[in-house]
Design an enzyme around this catalytic site. Structure first.
Site, PDB file in Angstrom:
ATOM      1  N   TYR A 115      43.173  75.869  26.977  1.00  0.00           N
ATOM      2  CA  TYR A 115      44.147  74.776  27.007  1.00  0.00           C
ATOM      3  C   TYR A 115      43.402  73.477  27.269  1.00  0.00           C
ATOM      4  O   TYR A 115      42.932  73.238  28.375  1.00  0.00           O
ATOM      5  CB  TYR A 115      45.191  75.065  28.087  1.00  0.00           C
ATOM      6  CG  TYR A 115      46.276  74.032  28.285  1.00  0.00           C
ATOM      7  CD1 TYR A 115      46.510  72.996  27.387  1.00  0.00           C
ATOM      8  CD2 TYR A 115      47.101  74.109  29.405  1.00  0.00           C
ATOM      9  CE1 TYR A 115      47.516  72.076  27.591  1.00  0.00           C
ATOM     10  CE2 TYR A 115      48.128  73.198  29.631  1.00  0.00           C
ATOM     11  CZ  TYR A 115      48.326  72.178  28.711  1.00  0.00           C
ATOM     12  OH  TYR A 115      49.326  71.261  28.922  1.00  0.00           O
ATOM     13  N   TYR A 135      40.001  67.821  37.630  1.00  0.00           N
ATOM     14  CA  TYR A 135      39.431  67.041  38.731  1.00  0.00           C
ATOM     15  C   TYR A 135      37.922  67.218  38.873  1.00  0.00           C
ATOM     16  O   TYR A 135      37.194  66.244  39.062  1.00  0.00           O
ATOM     17  CB  TYR A 135      40.121  67.370  40.076  1.00  0.00           C
ATOM     18  CG  TYR A 135      39.736  66.402  41.173  1.00  0.00           C
ATOM     19  CD1 TYR A 135      40.279  65.126  41.212  1.00  0.00           C
ATOM     20  CD2 TYR A 135      38.806  66.751  42.154  1.00  0.00           C
ATOM     21  CE1 TYR A 135      39.908  64.226  42.197  1.00  0.00           C
ATOM     22  CE2 TYR A 135      38.428  65.861  43.141  1.00  0.00           C
ATOM     23  CZ  TYR A 135      38.983  64.594  43.162  1.00  0.00           C
ATOM     24  OH  TYR A 135      38.602  63.708  44.135  1.00  0.00           O
ATOM     25  N   ILE A 144      52.665  75.017  21.255  1.00  0.00           N
ATOM     26  CA  ILE A 144      53.122  75.340  22.607  1.00  0.00           C
ATOM     27  C   ILE A 144      53.858  74.102  23.084  1.00  0.00           C
ATOM     28  O   ILE A 144      53.256  73.073  23.389  1.00  0.00           O
ATOM     29  CB  ILE A 144      51.956  75.741  23.512  1.00  0.00           C
ATOM     30  CG1 ILE A 144      51.268  76.990  22.943  1.00  0.00           C
ATOM     31  CG2 ILE A 144      52.447  75.995  24.936  1.00  0.00           C
ATOM     32  CD1 ILE A 144      50.061  77.462  23.720  1.00  0.00           C
ATOM     33  N   LYS A 203      45.183  75.837  22.845  1.00  0.00           N
ATOM     34  CA  LYS A 203      46.234  74.822  22.808  1.00  0.00           C
ATOM     35  C   LYS A 203      45.525  73.479  22.860  1.00  0.00           C
ATOM     36  O   LYS A 203      44.947  73.102  23.887  1.00  0.00           O
ATOM     37  CB  LYS A 203      47.189  74.976  23.999  1.00  0.00           C
ATOM     38  CG  LYS A 203      48.258  73.885  24.076  1.00  0.00           C
ATOM     39  CD  LYS A 203      49.142  74.038  25.310  1.00  0.00           C
ATOM     40  CE  LYS A 203      50.168  72.919  25.397  1.00  0.00           C
ATOM     41  NZ  LYS A 203      51.044  73.039  26.601  1.00  0.00           N
ATOM     42  N   ARG A 230      45.465  65.096  31.418  1.00  0.00           N
ATOM     43  CA  ARG A 230      45.851  65.599  32.736  1.00  0.00           C
ATOM     44  C   ARG A 230      44.654  66.072  33.549  1.00  0.00           C
ATOM     45  O   ARG A 230      44.647  65.952  34.765  1.00  0.00           O
ATOM     46  CB  ARG A 230      46.856  66.755  32.591  1.00  0.00           C
ATOM     47  CG  ARG A 230      48.278  66.298  32.293  1.00  0.00           C
ATOM     48  CD  ARG A 230      49.254  67.441  32.526  1.00  0.00           C
ATOM     49  NE  ARG A 230      50.630  67.038  32.253  1.00  0.00           N
ATOM     50  CZ  ARG A 230      51.562  66.842  33.183  1.00  0.00           C
ATOM     51  NH1 ARG A 230      51.262  66.989  34.464  1.00  0.00           N
ATOM     52  NH2 ARG A 230      52.787  66.497  32.848  1.00  0.00           N
ATOM     53  N   THR A 279      52.055  73.935  32.727  1.00  0.00           N
ATOM     54  CA  THR A 279      52.300  72.564  33.185  1.00  0.00           C
ATOM     55  C   THR A 279      53.794  72.293  33.314  1.00  0.00           C
ATOM     56  O   THR A 279      54.260  71.737  34.315  1.00  0.00           O
ATOM     57  CB  THR A 279      51.681  71.556  32.204  1.00  0.00           C
ATOM     58  OG1 THR A 279      50.298  71.853  32.041  1.00  0.00           O
ATOM     59  CG2 THR A 279      51.838  70.139  32.711  1.00  0.00           C
TER      60      THR A 279
END
Length: 296
Positions: A137, A111, A208, A166, A142, A48
């Site tokens: 992750y 999405y 992270i 993560k 997001r 990211t």
């Protein structure tokens, strides 16, 4: 494959750009050397913070190979290989393996908003297709959907090459559940800088991090201390940097961290649209705090 021993400070590298929009490999080398010199345990490339949605597949592969060669086994290299298409994720993960990375960081499909069954099958398919250590992750803020803790634990139990997660939901209860229920050898990394010390004290394995781009030596020290359970010294470092950790997220990551690194003379302050430079008022707050901390 659960013999994945990585703990500590894992920096989510930014991707520096030249004025013409191409990748600035000279500045990238400067960043890599900076982290090796300051005790960073690993770097994530094309995550990211690396503006991965705007990088092409060819650029990803070139970044992986370049960083692996520059690092030359002096720290762990993790390639960001996530996608909301399972077949694309397999392709990116294979590219990362071919480049020689030590592991991949694979974000939950964004999405699409898959069900828990779809989430499980996505990661199961990738794990079966590419024999490389995979770190899940979870960042629902997001992606729009979460890798639920029970799904992550089932994946960890079912696939030896799913070696960690993560956890960036901002939910400390989720971190505690993952740590309590994980199989032996499964690593739990914080994805939230301001929760990283607390996660380690609960039994986590490090962070992270975005903030560690800017003060890698002290962040790495905070990770080591908190993993060892040295609360007093870790807490001292945390409170010294607490405010800047907040300011590095006053606008969408990686906008503030690239502004900070530019102020430190590490990179050019160049983004790929739709990201753009910080608002001046926010930038002033960030730079004032950096001056107070003697980072610039």
């Amino acid at each position: 494959m659960k013999q994945f021993t990585l703990q500590g400070s894992i920096v989510a590298l930014v991707t520096p750009f030249n004025a013409d929009g191409s990748i600035d490999f000279k500045s990238l080398d400067r960043l890599i050397d900076f982290h090796i010199e300051n005790g960073t345990n690993a770097v994530v490339v094309c995550g990211t913070s690396g503006e991965s949605p705007t990088l092409s597949e060819a650029e990803d592969a070139e970044m992986f190979e370049h960083v692996v060669n520059r690092v030359n086994k002096r720290m762990v290299v993790i390639g960001g290989s996530g996608s909301n298409s399972t077949q694309s994720c397999i392709k990116y993960t294979q590219n990362a393996k071919n480049a020689g990375v030590d592991a991949v960081l694979t974000v939950g499909p964004y999405y699409n908003k898959p069900t828990s069954a779809g989430m499980y099958n996505h990661f199961a398919t990738v794990a079966q297709a590419v024999d490389i250590p995979i770190i899940l992750y979870n960042v629902p803020g997001r992606t729009g959907s979460a890798i639920k803790s029970d799904v992550a634990i089932k994946l960890a139990n079912d696939f030896d090459n799913i070696v960690g997660i993560k956890e960036a939901s901002g939910n400390i209860s989720a971190v505690a559940e993952l740590i309590a229920k994980r199989p032996d050898g499964f690593r739990v990394y914080s994805g939230d800088d301001n929760l990283s010390m607390l996660c380690n004290l609960l039994g986590g394995d490090g962070c992270i991090s975005v903030a560690a781009n800017v003060f890698p030596k002290d962040f790495s020290r905070m990770m080591q201390l908190s993993i060892m359970g040295n609360v007093a010294e870790a807490r001292e470092i945390f409170y010294r940097y607490r405010h800047i950790m907040d300011l590095l997220f006053v606008e969408s990551n990686p906008i503030p961290v690239k502004a900070a690194l530019a102020a430190m003379g590490m990179i050019n302050e160049i983004y790929r649209l739709p990201l753009c430079p910080m608002e001046e008022a926010n930038k002033k707050l960030l730079l004032d705090e950096m001056k107070a901390l003697k980072l610039i």
